[in-house]
Design a protein around this motif. Sequence first.
Motif, PDB file in Angstrom:
ATOM      1  N   THR A   1      48.424  32.197 -24.048  1.00  0.00           N
ATOM      2  CA  THR A   1      47.181  32.153 -24.821  1.00  0.00           C
ATOM      3  C   THR A   1      47.453  32.163 -26.330  1.00  0.00           C
ATOM      4  OG1 THR A   1      47.077  34.553 -24.567  1.00  0.00           O
ATOM      5  CG2 THR A   1      45.709  33.255 -23.087  1.00  0.00           C
TER       6      THR A   1
ATOM      7  N   PHE B   1      46.232  29.187 -28.379  1.00  0.00           N
ATOM      8  CA  PHE B   1      44.781  29.225 -28.623  1.00  0.00           C
ATOM      9  C   PHE B   1      44.479  30.211 -29.752  1.00  0.00           C
ATOM     10  CE2 PHE B   1      40.827  31.608 -27.407  1.00  0.00           C
ATOM     11  CZ  PHE B   1      39.933  30.678 -27.902  1.00  0.00           C
TER      12      PHE B   1
ATOM     13  N   SER C   1      45.884  29.255 -33.244  1.00  0.00           N
ATOM     14  CA  SER C   1      45.356  28.034 -33.865  1.00  0.00           C
ATOM     15  C   SER C   1      44.017  28.341 -34.546  1.00  0.00           C
ATOM     16  CB  SER C   1      45.175  26.922 -32.820  1.00  0.00           C
ATOM     17  OG  SER C   1      44.131  27.250 -31.936  1.00  0.00           O
TER      18      SER C   1
ATOM     19  N   MET D   1      44.251  21.174 -29.974  1.00  0.00           N
ATOM     20  CA  MET D   1      44.215  21.283 -28.522  1.00  0.00           C
ATOM     21  C   MET D   1      45.644  21.204 -28.000  1.00  0.00           C
ATOM     22  SD  MET D   1      42.465  18.689 -25.844  1.00  0.00           S
ATOM     23  CE  MET D   1      42.637  18.937 -24.096  1.00  0.00           C
TER      24      MET D   1
ATOM     25  N   ALA E   1      46.203  24.015 -21.710  1.00  0.00           N
ATOM     26  CA  ALA E   1      45.080  24.810 -22.223  1.00  0.00           C
ATOM     27  C   ALA E   1      44.985  26.128 -21.461  1.00  0.00           C
ATOM     28  CB  ALA E   1      43.793  24.012 -22.068  1.00  0.00           C
TER      29      ALA E   1
ATOM     30  N   PHE F   1      43.631  30.160 -21.537  1.00  0.00           N
ATOM     31  CA  PHE F   1      42.740  31.148 -22.168  1.00  0.00           C
ATOM     32  C   PHE F   1      42.841  32.450 -21.381  1.00  0.00           C
ATOM     33  CE2 PHE F   1      40.911  26.915 -22.770  1.00  0.00           C
ATOM     34  CZ  PHE F   1      40.828  26.872 -24.146  1.00  0.00           C
TER      35      PHE F   1
ATOM     36  N   ALA G   1      35.991  31.775 -30.003  1.00  0.00           N
ATOM     37  CA  ALA G   1      36.662  30.889 -30.963  1.00  0.00           C
ATOM     38  C   ALA G   1      35.795  30.698 -32.208  1.00  0.00           C
ATOM     39  CB  ALA G   1      36.980  29.549 -30.310  1.00  0.00           C
TER      40      ALA G   1
ATOM     41  N   SER H   1      39.101  23.558 -23.896  1.00  0.00           N
ATOM     42  CA  SER H   1      39.968  23.467 -25.071  1.00  0.00           C
ATOM     43  C   SER H   1      39.435  22.437 -26.068  1.00  0.00           C
ATOM     44  CB  SER H   1      41.383  23.090 -24.612  1.00  0.00           C
ATOM     45  OG  SER H   1      42.285  23.208 -25.666  1.00  0.00           O
TER      46      SER H   1
ATOM     47  N   CYS I   1      36.554  23.984 -27.912  1.00  0.00           N
ATOM     48  CA  CYS I   1      37.041  24.937 -28.939  1.00  0.00           C
ATOM     49  C   CYS I   1      37.623  24.206 -30.149  1.00  0.00           C
ATOM     50  CB  CYS I   1      38.081  25.882 -28.342  1.00  0.00           C
ATOM     51  SG  CYS I   1      37.396  27.034 -27.146  1.00  0.00           S
TER      52      CYS I   1
END
Lengths: 263, 231
Positions: free
Chosen positions: A104, A107, A110, B82, B86, B88, B101, B140, B143
């Motif tokens: 993660t 994510f 970023s 991205m 992906a 989370f 996000a 993704s 986001c």
Amino acid sequence: MRTIFTKEMKLNIKSLLIWSLAVGGLGLICVLMYRSMEGDVKEMADAFSNMGAFSDAFGMSTLSIATLKGFFATEVGTVHGLGSGMFAALIAIGILSKEEEGHTGEFLFSLPVSRTKVIAAKGLSVLIALIVFTVICGVLYLIGVKMLGETIPGDEFMRFMASQFLMNLEVASICFAISSLSGKNRIGLGIGTAMVLYFYDVVGRVVPDLKDYLFFGPYSYANASEIFSGAEADAKALAVGVIVIFAGIAGAFWQYNRRDLAG
Amino acid sequence: MANVIEIRNLTKSYGKNRGVIDVSLDVKEGDIFGFIGPNGAGKSTTIRSMLGFLKFNTGSIKILGMDSVKDHEKILENVGYMPSEAWFYGSMKVTDVIKYAADVRGLDCTGEAEKICERLKVNRDKRIKELSLGNRKKVSIVCAMQHRPKLFIFDEPTSGLDPLVQRSFFELINEYVDAGATCLLSTHVLSEVNKYCRSAAIMREGRLTMLDTPNIDDDTFLSFYEDEEEA
């Protein structure tokens, strides 16, 4: 930073409640057992207080386990010391590395937030979790004492919980630093660290040659028997504890800010 | 047109292992830039260096005129990224991840997020752990796009997406680029480069070569990969 902190708290809430209720509940049961064991314990107390180094190690030479104070210090002191140390290690050891372990990180990093802010938010979530843990356990122990219709010295109880909290912070900061080193979640290493520190203290109290070096470990200033027998806190041990806490946190910031993040 | 991405002499190694060597690259504003090359050639290393995940050895990276090290946070405010995989937080719901996000960015992106979710048919009530790779990729994309960034960076975005979603994805990119955004697209799919990219570069063994045109045939495209294998 507040968003990351809130998310961390939400993700950790279940684990926090389970550990708080498990350790606090076990301590509560120990307190409640005092009444049923009171008679037997009186007979054992003399024998336990004359077992030389082992009596010293578990504080039974200075406190009688026939009293609630002594019983609390030996039983709850052990349960809370071990349980809280393991919880502190567990919650801190994966707090940074789990982002890479769970993939993660790409994510999270970023998003427009610096690594410093991420470390600060996550560190704060560990701190708050440890405070909540300490409060829940403390309240449960006091409920136990109240249910027995007994009292326990307030100053010594507060000193015990505060020193255990400081010990938890020290264990957590060591594990926090370890967590910053790589993208692998090292739960075993975290639990192992807490156990080694605990047994370092136990062995140090049994082996005469090691007694002078006890202050290196966090369990030295958090020893329940010493606290409840009114012994002064070892300033050297506290100083080492504070240094280790700051070094662990600073090390985590330094290391996590300078290394590559795994994908 | 101004340079949105400006990389100069970027070198990144992993200990003794090669990452990228002396890479220089310009991507102009309004471009859809195709970034192609075999696995392990250094595409992701370049992208990850741009985003600050990796600490590069030498060189400099400027994004939107800002230094990638000094102005890291400011740059990320204007970038939508991205990753190729992906991932989370499994226990969170899709809607919570999207909101998370936006919240970290300090923005209310509700309207744009809803629009993108509708176009990509994203089920927002499911938990992340219940989603397939393709559906995680759709989250993704949301986001990466919901804050309408000036620069998109996509690392193999379409793998795992069904053809209809792929089409919707590129329609969205074209709309954002027409509105002034720029896009860096790392991909292994030749048709995407031919159809959507306006310029392109290839990475091989850590070195970058600009292509004269993104419109290349199958044989030329595959030769980039074959050369790598023979080497």
